[in-house]
Design a protein around this motif. Structure first.
Motif, PDB file in Angstrom:
ATOM      1  N   ILE A   1     -76.238  37.265   6.733  1.00  0.00           N
ATOM      2  CA  ILE A   1     -75.115  37.771   7.131  1.00  0.00           C
ATOM      3  C   ILE A   1     -74.565  37.416   8.232  1.00  0.00           C
ATOM      4  N   VAL A   2     -75.215  37.121   9.355  1.00  0.00           N
ATOM      5  CA  VAL A   2     -74.782  36.680  10.423  1.00  0.00           C
ATOM      6  C   VAL A   2     -74.098  35.079  10.540  1.00  0.00           C
ATOM      7  N   ARG A   3     -74.881  34.287   9.641  1.00  0.00           N
ATOM      8  CA  ARG A   3     -74.398  33.115   9.341  1.00  0.00           C
ATOM      9  C   ARG A   3     -73.007  33.301   8.890  1.00  0.00           C
ATOM     10  N   THR A   4     -72.817  34.185   7.723  1.00  0.00           N
ATOM     11  CA  THR A   4     -71.415  34.160   7.050  1.00  0.00           C
ATOM     12  C   THR A   4     -70.542  34.640   7.918  1.00  0.00           C
ATOM     13  N   LEU A   5     -70.535  35.624   8.624  1.00  0.00           N
ATOM     14  CA  LEU A   5     -69.764  36.066   9.653  1.00  0.00           C
ATOM     15  C   LEU A   5     -69.462  35.093  10.740  1.00  0.00           C
ATOM     16  N   ALA A   6     -70.247  34.308  10.959  1.00  0.00           N
ATOM     17  CA  ALA A   6     -70.071  33.175  12.013  1.00  0.00           C
ATOM     18  C   ALA A   6     -69.053  32.212  11.560  1.00  0.00           C
ATOM     19  N   ASP A   7     -69.692  31.928  10.207  1.00  0.00           N
ATOM     20  CA  ASP A   7     -68.869  30.752   9.578  1.00  0.00           C
ATOM     21  C   ASP A   7     -67.315  31.303   9.280  1.00  0.00           C
ATOM     22  N   ARG A   8     -67.151  32.547   9.342  1.00  0.00           N
ATOM     23  CA  ARG A   8     -65.700  33.030   9.094  1.00  0.00           C
ATOM     24  C   ARG A   8     -64.926  33.365  10.455  1.00  0.00           C
ATOM     25  N   GLY A   9     -65.616  33.148  11.378  1.00  0.00           N
ATOM     26  CA  GLY A   9     -65.110  33.456  12.817  1.00  0.00           C
ATOM     27  C   GLY A   9     -65.158  34.887  13.179  1.00  0.00           C
ATOM     28  N   TYR A  10     -65.673  35.873  12.541  1.00  0.00           N
ATOM     29  CA  TYR A  10     -66.055  37.004  12.985  1.00  0.00           C
ATOM     30  C   TYR A  10     -67.048  37.266  13.796  1.00  0.00           C
ATOM     31  N   LEU A  11     -67.847  36.181  14.100  1.00  0.00           N
ATOM     32  CA  LEU A  11     -69.029  36.371  15.211  1.00  0.00           C
ATOM     33  C   LEU A  11     -69.122  34.824  15.681  1.00  0.00           C
ATOM     34  N   ARG A  12     -69.671  34.725  16.720  1.00  0.00           N
ATOM     35  CA  ARG A  12     -69.647  33.384  17.482  1.00  0.00           C
ATOM     36  C   ARG A  12     -70.939  33.411  18.407  1.00  0.00           C
ATOM     37  N   GLN A  13     -71.671  32.446  18.188  1.00  0.00           N
ATOM     38  CA  GLN A  13     -72.970  32.262  18.911  1.00  0.00           C
ATOM     39  C   GLN A  13     -72.867  31.787  20.336  1.00  0.00           C
ATOM     40  N   LEU A  14     -73.335  32.425  21.162  1.00  0.00           N
ATOM     41  CA  LEU A  14     -73.428  32.246  22.696  1.00  0.00           C
ATOM     42  C   LEU A  14     -74.433  31.102  23.143  1.00  0.00           C
ATOM     43  N   PRO A  15     -74.259  30.470  24.228  1.00  0.00           N
ATOM     44  CA  PRO A  15     -75.491  29.535  24.510  1.00  0.00           C
ATOM     45  C   PRO A  15     -76.737  30.103  24.711  1.00  0.00           C
ATOM     46  N   ASP A  16     -76.928  31.405  24.893  1.00  0.00           N
ATOM     47  CA  ASP A  16     -78.191  32.226  25.025  1.00  0.00           C
ATOM     48  C   ASP A  16     -78.892  32.284  23.402  1.00  0.00           C
ATOM     49  N   ARG A  17     -77.862  32.059  22.598  1.00  0.00           N
ATOM     50  CA  ARG A  17     -78.392  32.204  21.052  1.00  0.00           C
ATOM     51  C   ARG A  17     -78.092  33.621  20.759  1.00  0.00           C
ATOM     52  N   ARG A  18     -77.595  34.359  21.527  1.00  0.00           N
ATOM     53  CA  ARG A  18     -77.027  35.729  21.176  1.00  0.00           C
ATOM     54  C   ARG A  18     -76.010  35.592  20.400  1.00  0.00           C
ATOM     55  N   TYR A  19     -75.439  36.738  19.760  1.00  0.00           N
ATOM     56  CA  TYR A  19     -74.026  36.573  19.079  1.00  0.00           C
ATOM     57  C   TYR A  19     -73.085  37.434  19.605  1.00  0.00           C
TER      58      TYR A  19
END
Length: 254
Positions: free
Chosen positions: A49-67
């Protein structure tokens, strides 16, 4: 947390929305393991789910690997607020018709107060603000009505980030004084602003008692026109308008 949303809904969509809402409730950032703990979903499902949301720009991964919530949500939220602001015009117009003063609808955008709806007074001397304008929440009745809906800890965090600049000599600039003011607002059910943003301007505001959005309704005018009698009549009238707006908001998501 709900698994899949309402009856008849699409489970994967419901799970994605649950994760976005959980991250929002956590302050905008969350680790994958925290998402799993809150949602009860297994890590492989969270990853997909997170990968899909990140691919679409609804989530972004931070340097510390949190979202964190992604930028794609910003225009969607702004468009939704503007659309609701437009639909709120009939209710705001009731305030103008009753009192002849400008009526506003506002919400919080990050740490700032933003106006999303307005019906101006027909009078030559009137108060108005540009829709979409952002101002610090501590010096406006609409902002204080919104802050009063939040826990004190969250209020202090917002005030710490946004600051409490003195707009006039009547502006509250002490966080402890503001917390006392917010306690009064919660008790009385309305917020006031008397020259705190601009001398000679008075505003009365109430929170929209919605379960789905943080908004407030206000009426602003030259201070000379907001007499004690006007204030006494305006408060229950604004509360009625706010309740009707909340019903509209919440029924749209039911």
């Amino acid at each position: 947390m709900a698994d899949g949303g309402r009856s008849g809904g699409v489970q994967s969509v419901g799970r994605a929305l649950d994760i976005l809402e959980a991250i929002d409730a956590a302050g905008g950032e969350m680790a994958l393991v925290e998402m799993s703990n809150v949602s009860g979903l297994p890590m492989p499902t969270i990853h997909r789910i997170v990968r899909t949301l990140a691919d679409r720009g609804y989530l972004r991964q931070l340097p510390d690997r949190r979202y964190a919530l992604g930028s794609r949500l910003i225009p969607l939220g702004a468009t939704a607020l503007i659309a609701f602001g437009s639909r709120s015009a009939p209710e705001l117009s009731r305030i103008v018709q009753e009192f002849g003063e400008t009526a506003n609808l506002a919400t919080l955008d990050s740490d700032q107060l933003v106006y999303v709806g307005q019906v101006p007074s027909p009078r030559a001397l009137r108060m108005f603000t540009d829709l979409g304008r952002h101002v610090p929440p501590h010096c406006r009745a609409a902002g204080k009505a919104l802050l009063a809906q939040l826990p004190d800890e969250e209020v202090l965090a917002i005030l710490g980030r946004a600051g409490m600049p003195a707009m006039t000599d009547k502006t509250i600039t002490d966080p402890d004084v503001m917390l006392t003011e917010l306690a009064r607002i919660r008790k009385n059910g309305y917020a006031t602003e008397d020259g705190e943003m601009e001398l000679g301007v008075t505003c009365i505001a109430v929170a929209v008692p919605s379960a789905t959005a943080l908004m407030s309704v206000s009426m602003s005018a030259p201070s000379s026109r907001i007499t004690g009698a006007v204030r006494k009549r305006a408060i229950p009238f604004l509360q009625d308008v706010a309740a009707r707006l909340a019903s509209d908001l919440d029924s749209a998501t039911a």
